[in-house]
Design a protein around this motif. Sequence first.
Motif, PDB file in Angstrom:
ATOM      1  N   ILE A   1     -42.803  11.866  35.080  1.00 46.70           N
ATOM      2  CA  ILE A   1     -43.656  11.517  36.207  1.00 46.70           C
ATOM      3  C   ILE A   1     -45.035  11.147  35.672  1.00 46.70           C
ATOM      4  O   ILE A   1     -45.664  11.956  34.972  1.00 46.70           O
ATOM      5  CB  ILE A   1     -43.789  12.703  37.194  1.00 46.70           C
ATOM      6  CG1 ILE A   1     -42.410  13.275  37.544  1.00 46.70           C
ATOM      7  CG2 ILE A   1     -44.547  12.276  38.431  1.00 46.70           C
ATOM      8  CD1 ILE A   1     -41.451  12.289  38.124  1.00 46.70           C
ATOM      9  N   PRO A   2     -45.540   9.942  35.942  1.00 50.20           N
ATOM     10  CA  PRO A   2     -46.864   9.565  35.432  1.00 50.20           C
ATOM     11  C   PRO A   2     -47.948  10.541  35.890  1.00 50.20           C
ATOM     12  O   PRO A   2     -47.930  11.031  37.031  1.00 50.20           O
ATOM     13  CB  PRO A   2     -47.087   8.172  36.034  1.00 50.20           C
ATOM     14  CG  PRO A   2     -45.724   7.649  36.329  1.00 50.20           C
ATOM     15  CD  PRO A   2     -44.902   8.849  36.709  1.00 50.20           C
ATOM     16  N   TYR A   3     -48.873  10.789  35.012  1.00 41.62           N
ATOM     17  CA  TYR A   3     -49.970  11.719  35.295  1.00 41.62           C
ATOM     18  C   TYR A   3     -50.749  11.315  36.539  1.00 41.62           C
ATOM     19  O   TYR A   3     -51.220  12.167  37.303  1.00 41.62           O
ATOM     20  CB  TYR A   3     -50.894  11.791  34.080  1.00 41.62           C
ATOM     21  CG  TYR A   3     -52.158  12.580  34.310  1.00 41.62           C
ATOM     22  CD1 TYR A   3     -52.140  13.967  34.362  1.00 41.62           C
ATOM     23  CD2 TYR A   3     -53.377  11.925  34.488  1.00 41.62           C
ATOM     24  CE1 TYR A   3     -53.304  14.694  34.580  1.00 41.62           C
ATOM     25  CE2 TYR A   3     -54.548  12.643  34.696  1.00 41.62           C
ATOM     26  CZ  TYR A   3     -54.506  14.020  34.751  1.00 41.62           C
ATOM     27  OH  TYR A   3     -55.650  14.735  34.972  1.00 41.62           O
ATOM     28  N   ARG A   4     -50.858  10.018  36.782  1.00 35.53           N
ATOM     29  CA  ARG A   4     -51.671   9.540  37.914  1.00 35.53           C
ATOM     30  C   ARG A   4     -51.138  10.037  39.260  1.00 35.53           C
ATOM     31  O   ARG A   4     -51.885  10.072  40.247  1.00 35.53           O
ATOM     32  CB  ARG A   4     -51.754   8.018  37.932  1.00 35.53           C
ATOM     33  CG  ARG A   4     -50.419   7.320  38.182  1.00 35.53           C
ATOM     34  CD  ARG A   4     -50.565   5.798  38.209  1.00 35.53           C
ATOM     35  NE  ARG A   4     -49.297   5.121  38.416  1.00 35.53           N
ATOM     36  CZ  ARG A   4     -48.474   4.778  37.454  1.00 35.53           C
ATOM     37  NH1 ARG A   4     -48.800   5.045  36.193  1.00 35.53           N
ATOM     38  NH2 ARG A   4     -47.333   4.167  37.719  1.00 35.53           N
ATOM     39  N   THR A   5     -49.860  10.415  39.320  1.00 32.98           N
ATOM     40  CA  THR A   5     -49.304  10.879  40.598  1.00 32.98           C
ATOM     41  C   THR A   5     -49.834  12.246  41.005  1.00 32.98           C
ATOM     42  O   THR A   5     -49.704  12.624  42.171  1.00 32.98           O
ATOM     43  CB  THR A   5     -47.766  10.934  40.545  1.00 32.98           C
ATOM     44  OG1 THR A   5     -47.362  11.909  39.576  1.00 32.98           O
ATOM     45  CG2 THR A   5     -47.170   9.582  40.204  1.00 32.98           C
TER      46      THR A   5
ATOM     47  N   TRP B   1     -53.054  13.334  39.651  1.00 29.44           N
ATOM     48  CA  TRP B   1     -54.496  13.332  39.418  1.00 29.44           C
ATOM     49  C   TRP B   1     -55.249  13.441  40.736  1.00 29.44           C
ATOM     50  O   TRP B   1     -54.954  12.728  41.696  1.00 29.44           O
ATOM     51  CB  TRP B   1     -54.884  12.050  38.685  1.00 29.44           C
ATOM     52  CG  TRP B   1     -56.348  11.960  38.353  1.00 29.44           C
ATOM     53  CD1 TRP B   1     -57.078  12.782  37.551  1.00 29.44           C
ATOM     54  CD2 TRP B   1     -57.250  10.957  38.828  1.00 29.44           C
ATOM     55  NE1 TRP B   1     -58.383  12.368  37.488  1.00 29.44           N
ATOM     56  CE2 TRP B   1     -58.527  11.248  38.260  1.00 29.44           C
ATOM     57  CE3 TRP B   1     -57.112   9.852  39.668  1.00 29.44           C
ATOM     58  CZ2 TRP B   1     -59.649  10.467  38.517  1.00 29.44           C
ATOM     59  CZ3 TRP B   1     -58.225   9.066  39.912  1.00 29.44           C
ATOM     60  CH2 TRP B   1     -59.471   9.381  39.350  1.00 29.44           C
ATOM     61  N   GLN B   2     -56.184  14.382  40.798  1.00 26.70           N
ATOM     62  CA  GLN B   2     -56.999  14.634  41.986  1.00 26.70           C
ATOM     63  C   GLN B   2     -56.158  15.026  43.199  1.00 26.70           C
ATOM     64  O   GLN B   2     -56.512  14.737  44.343  1.00 26.70           O
ATOM     65  CB  GLN B   2     -57.885  13.426  42.312  1.00 26.70           C
ATOM     66  CG  GLN B   2     -58.917  13.130  41.241  1.00 26.70           C
ATOM     67  CD  GLN B   2     -59.888  12.036  41.621  1.00 26.70           C
ATOM     68  OE1 GLN B   2     -59.646  11.248  42.538  1.00 26.70           O
ATOM     69  NE2 GLN B   2     -61.006  11.968  40.918  1.00 26.70           N
TER      70      GLN B   2
ATOM     71  N   ALA C   1     -46.152  13.901  33.003  1.00 24.05           N
ATOM     72  CA  ALA C   1     -46.583  13.456  31.681  1.00 24.05           C
ATOM     73  C   ALA C   1     -47.990  13.964  31.380  1.00 24.05           C
ATOM     74  O   ALA C   1     -48.776  14.243  32.289  1.00 24.05           O
ATOM     75  CB  ALA C   1     -46.557  11.936  31.605  1.00 24.05           C
ATOM     76  N   GLU C   2     -48.289  14.073  30.105  1.00 21.69           N
ATOM     77  CA  GLU C   2     -49.650  14.394  29.678  1.00 21.69           C
ATOM     78  C   GLU C   2     -50.574  13.209  30.033  1.00 21.69           C
ATOM     79  O   GLU C   2     -50.139  12.063  30.042  1.00 21.69           O
ATOM     80  CB  GLU C   2     -49.684  14.619  28.168  1.00 21.69           C
ATOM     81  CG  GLU C   2     -48.869  15.826  27.711  1.00 21.69           C
ATOM     82  CD  GLU C   2     -49.543  17.143  28.069  1.00 21.69           C
ATOM     83  OE1 GLU C   2     -50.797  17.185  28.111  1.00 21.69           O
ATOM     84  OE2 GLU C   2     -48.823  18.115  28.326  1.00 21.69           O
ATOM     85  N   PRO C   3     -51.846  13.484  30.303  1.00 18.82           N
ATOM     86  CA  PRO C   3     -52.774  12.374  30.550  1.00 18.82           C
ATOM     87  C   PRO C   3     -52.954  11.544  29.291  1.00 18.82           C
ATOM     88  O   PRO C   3     -52.878  12.068  28.169  1.00 18.82           O
ATOM     89  CB  PRO C   3     -54.077  13.077  30.943  1.00 18.82           C
ATOM     90  CG  PRO C   3     -53.954  14.456  30.397  1.00 18.82           C
ATOM     91  CD  PRO C   3     -52.504  14.796  30.420  1.00 18.82           C
ATOM     92  N   GLU C   4     -53.160  10.245  29.463  1.00 16.38           N
ATOM     93  CA  GLU C   4     -53.352   9.371  28.323  1.00 16.38           C
ATOM     94  C   GLU C   4     -54.705   9.644  27.680  1.00 16.38           C
ATOM     95  O   GLU C   4     -55.696   9.888  28.379  1.00 16.38           O
ATOM     96  CB  GLU C   4     -53.282   7.903  28.755  1.00 16.38           C
ATOM     97  CG  GLU C   4     -51.904   7.485  29.239  1.00 16.38           C
ATOM     98  CD  GLU C   4     -51.840   6.009  29.583  1.00 16.38           C
ATOM     99  OE1 GLU C   4     -52.866   5.324  29.339  1.00 16.38           O
ATOM    100  OE2 GLU C   4     -50.793   5.559  30.061  1.00 16.38           O
ATOM    101  N   ARG C   5     -54.715   9.617  26.355  1.00 17.49           N
ATOM    102  CA  ARG C   5     -55.950   9.841  25.606  1.00 17.49           C
ATOM    103  C   ARG C   5     -56.696   8.512  25.462  1.00 17.49           C
ATOM    104  O   ARG C   5     -56.087   7.477  25.175  1.00 17.49           O
ATOM    105  CB  ARG C   5     -55.628  10.413  24.226  1.00 17.49           C
ATOM    106  CG  ARG C   5     -54.844  11.724  24.257  1.00 17.49           C
ATOM    107  CD  ARG C   5     -55.647  12.835  24.875  1.00 17.49           C
ATOM    108  NE  ARG C   5     -54.898  14.094  24.881  1.00 17.49           N
ATOM    109  CZ  ARG C   5     -55.338  15.213  25.447  1.00 17.49           C
ATOM    110  NH1 ARG C   5     -56.516  15.209  26.058  1.00 17.49           N
ATOM    111  NH2 ARG C   5     -54.602  16.303  25.409  1.00 17.49           N
TER     112      ARG C   5
END
Length: 224
Positions: A92-96, A98-99, A218-222
């Motif tokens: 699952i993308p981190y953006r889902t 986030w916040q 998923a981990e947040p992108e660096r």
Amino acid sequence: MSGLFPMIDLKLRPNRRVIPAGTELWRVHLSRYAPDEFNPRLADIHFDGGRFDGTVLDQYHCLYLAESALTALAESVLRSRPFDLPAGDRTIPYRTVWQRSLSCLRTRSDLTLVSLVSGADLAGVCQDTAFLEDESNYARARRWSSEIRAQASDAMGLIWESRRNRSEHALVLYHDRCAGPAGAPLEVLPERGVADLGSAAGRERANELLAPLRARIAEPERPG
């Protein structure tokens, strides 16, 4: 409500289901909203918006909930997520998250909902499973939700089987049907939720919950 509905000649026979006072329900929401705050945004009549959101033709605010933390998460993050090769898990993308927050709430009074759980329930409102399964025509579902509201004036929302965690239920509440002498329909239980799903601790808890559905955040992108 706008008064534009009903707009059909069909007589609906909606079945009701009562959620008792004291029931715990769960919600994933943008953290800028309070856990018990109805989403004030109205959906576009034809395009953007959730399946059962209000529109300019029927101006109610909505609040989506689920009967467990897992189902609330699944309904929020598992839409159109394939099982990855070769492991067969879902990333699952981190953006889902986030916040976003995962909140637990408890009903202050009984909630009377139109049930869309069984085949008989769907037939009662002259629909079939496509009403809940079709991801391409939310505009039609929103319009029919307004028809149901017009012919079930006591209903405070809808309840149906979750597509992403079968056998459990998701529901939506209408803000204009939930105000009453008891005050707000939901009590927030802050100690039960996750205030920040995007934090390391929040992702860890979300991944624990999602493990039975073979999914993880998923981990947040660096940077760089």
